[in-house]
Design a protein around this motif. Structure first.
Motif, short mmCIF file in Angstrom:
data_model
loop_
_atom_site.label_atom_id
_atom_site.label_comp_id
_atom_site.label_asym_id
_atom_site.label_seq_id
_atom_site.Cartn_x
_atom_site.Cartn_y
_atom_site.Cartn_z
N ARG A 80 -11.99 -2.60 3.42
CA ARG A 80 -11.77 -1.39 4.18
C ARG A 80 -11.63 -0.24 2.94
NH1 ARG A 80 -7.25 -4.36 5.85
NH2 ARG A 80 -6.13 -2.65 4.84
N ILE A 89 -11.69 6.17 -0.18
CA ILE A 89 -11.58 6.92 -1.37
C ILE A 89 -12.54 6.77 -2.46
CG2 ILE A 89 -9.54 6.02 -2.63
CD1 ILE A 89 -10.05 9.60 -1.58
N PRO A 94 -7.98 1.03 -3.89
CA PRO A 94 -7.53 0.52 -4.89
C PRO A 94 -7.27 -1.17 -5.20
CG PRO A 94 -6.19 2.35 -4.01
CD PRO A 94 -7.34 1.90 -2.94
C1 LIG Z 1 -7.07 4.68 5.10
C2 LIG Z 1 -6.84 3.09 5.39
C3 LIG Z 1 -7.76 2.57 4.41
C4 LIG Z 1 -8.59 3.12 3.41
O1 LIG Z 1 -7.90 3.57 2.09
P1 LIG Z 1 -8.39 4.02 0.61
O2 LIG Z 1 -7.26 4.04 -0.17
O3 LIG Z 1 -8.97 5.41 0.95
O4 LIG Z 1 -9.65 3.11 0.53
C5 LIG Z 1 -8.04 1.17 4.54
N1 LIG Z 1 -7.08 0.57 5.59
C6 LIG Z 1 -6.17 1.26 6.30
C7 LIG Z 1 -5.27 0.47 7.32
C8 LIG Z 1 -6.00 2.59 6.29
O5 LIG Z 1 -5.29 3.18 6.82
#
Ligand SMILES: *Cc1c(COP(=O)(O)O)cnc(C)c1O
Length: 338
Positions: free
Chosen positions: A204, A207, A190
């Protein structure tokens, strides 16, 4: 057995959209924790490699080991090192744990810019750098995580400002302590889509890559497409008379004579019980009664039933988020590419 299909075209479509935001495929770090959000760790790693994704984020050392051959860079979020590897970096989540990392380990420092979950306090940056130096660790990156990137509020902005000041101080400290080419990242899915001028070293992304990100209308990215579908097979069927009740507790009562099929997907496979009474498949087939451990009943006589092809829609029935619907899916369900 119920089975999962993984749509490669949809995954690549999502990666195209993400790469457009990060402005480079090399800046995509695909988040593969929890069996790649239920999609299958090795299945998604091989597709990601085929697309050209070089970076991965996982939770455990075991996951990192399993995907080592697919990526050039792997960040472990949740464990202190068990294995040494050129490719694997480990997260410092707590200032008191720094001395537990073996000397020579490549580490990334997580800073708490407002979520108050993991990471060191912003005011302790210099202390952390000192401890990292003393422990003989190789600091490669400083990062943070947003608590409200998926909400249409001002929260994302102040946290972003906090991280900006962390970056400023870290760049200065990196010179003092001799950590060259320090990298920075803060964006989850997001967060990446909150800004059109992304300028960090990587994002990172979980989703959004799996195509199940749902944001408030003003922020939503409609072009992302779900990767995972799940199908179940019929175990048996029966004719119900009006007034017959189905399943544990007899929760469902047939209003007319009808045919009910029982299908091999239950909560033991990851079908959330909170879907009971009211869930409808994408083709409008109604779930009747409670979800059992290994099966569930629908108003259907089809041999095979599409249970869902968009976890975000299923999540609405289950009163939860797509993340939970997906990560509930058990690893032993067969996964096929399509
Ligand atoms: C799970 C996680 C993400 C990924 O989040 P999304 O909303 O799925 O993109 C990124 N950074 C960290 C530290 C996470 O734990």
């Amino acid at each position: 057995m119920a089975y999962i299909t993984l749509n490669k075209n949809n995954f690549f479509n999502n990666l195209d959209i993400i790469a457009n935001r990060t402005k480079s495929v090399d800046k995509i770090a695909l988040v593969l924790k929890d069996n790649a959000y239920g999609h299958g760790l090795l299945e998604m790693s091989s597709l990601a490699k085929e697309y050209g994704v070089k970076k991965a984020v996982v939770r455990t050392c075991q996951e990192a080991k399993e995907v080592e051959d697919f990526f050039e860079y792997i960040l472990v979020l949740g464990e202190i090192p068990e294995i040494k590897s050129e490719k694997i970096r480990y997260t410092i989540n707590d200032i008191n744990n720094i001395s537990r990392f073996p000397s020579g380990t490549k580490v990334e420092l997580k800073v708490d810019t407002g979520m108050h979950r993991n990471g060191i306090d912003m005011s302790q940056l210099k202390v952390a750098f000192t401890k990292i130096k003393e422990a003989g660790l190789i600091l490669e990156a400083v990062f943070t995580h947003h608590r409200s990137a998926d909400e249409l509020t001002s929260e994302w902005f102040w946290q972003n400002d906090n991280f900006k000041s962390v970056k400023k101080e870290a760049i200065y400290l990196a010179q003092e302590f001799g950590f060259e080419n320090l990298r920075f990242h803060s964006a989850n899915s997001p967060s990446l889509f909150r800004t059109s001028d992304f300028d960090e070293d990587m994002a990172r992304v979980g989703i959004a890559a799996y195509g199940c990100m749902k944001l408030p209308n003003a922020l939503n990215i409609d072009a992302l497409k779900p990767v995972l579908s799940i199908y179940a097979n019929k175990v048996s069927s029966r004719e119900l008379k009006a007034g017959d009740r189905v399943g544990y507790g007899g929760d469902y009562e047939a209003t007319t004579d009808c045919i009910a099929g029982n299908y091999d997907f239950g909560y033991g496979d990851g079908f959330l019980r909170s879907c009971a009474n009211g869930y409808k498949t994408p083709n409008g087939v109604e779930l009747i009664g409670r979800v059992s451990m290994d099966n569930s009943s629908f108003l259907s006589d089809e041999e095979e039933l599409l249970i869902f092809d968009d976890a975000a829609n299923a999540a609405v029935y289950a009163k939860t988020i797509s993340y939970e619907v997906l990560t509930s899916l058990k690893p032993d369900i067969r996964r096929d590419f399509c």
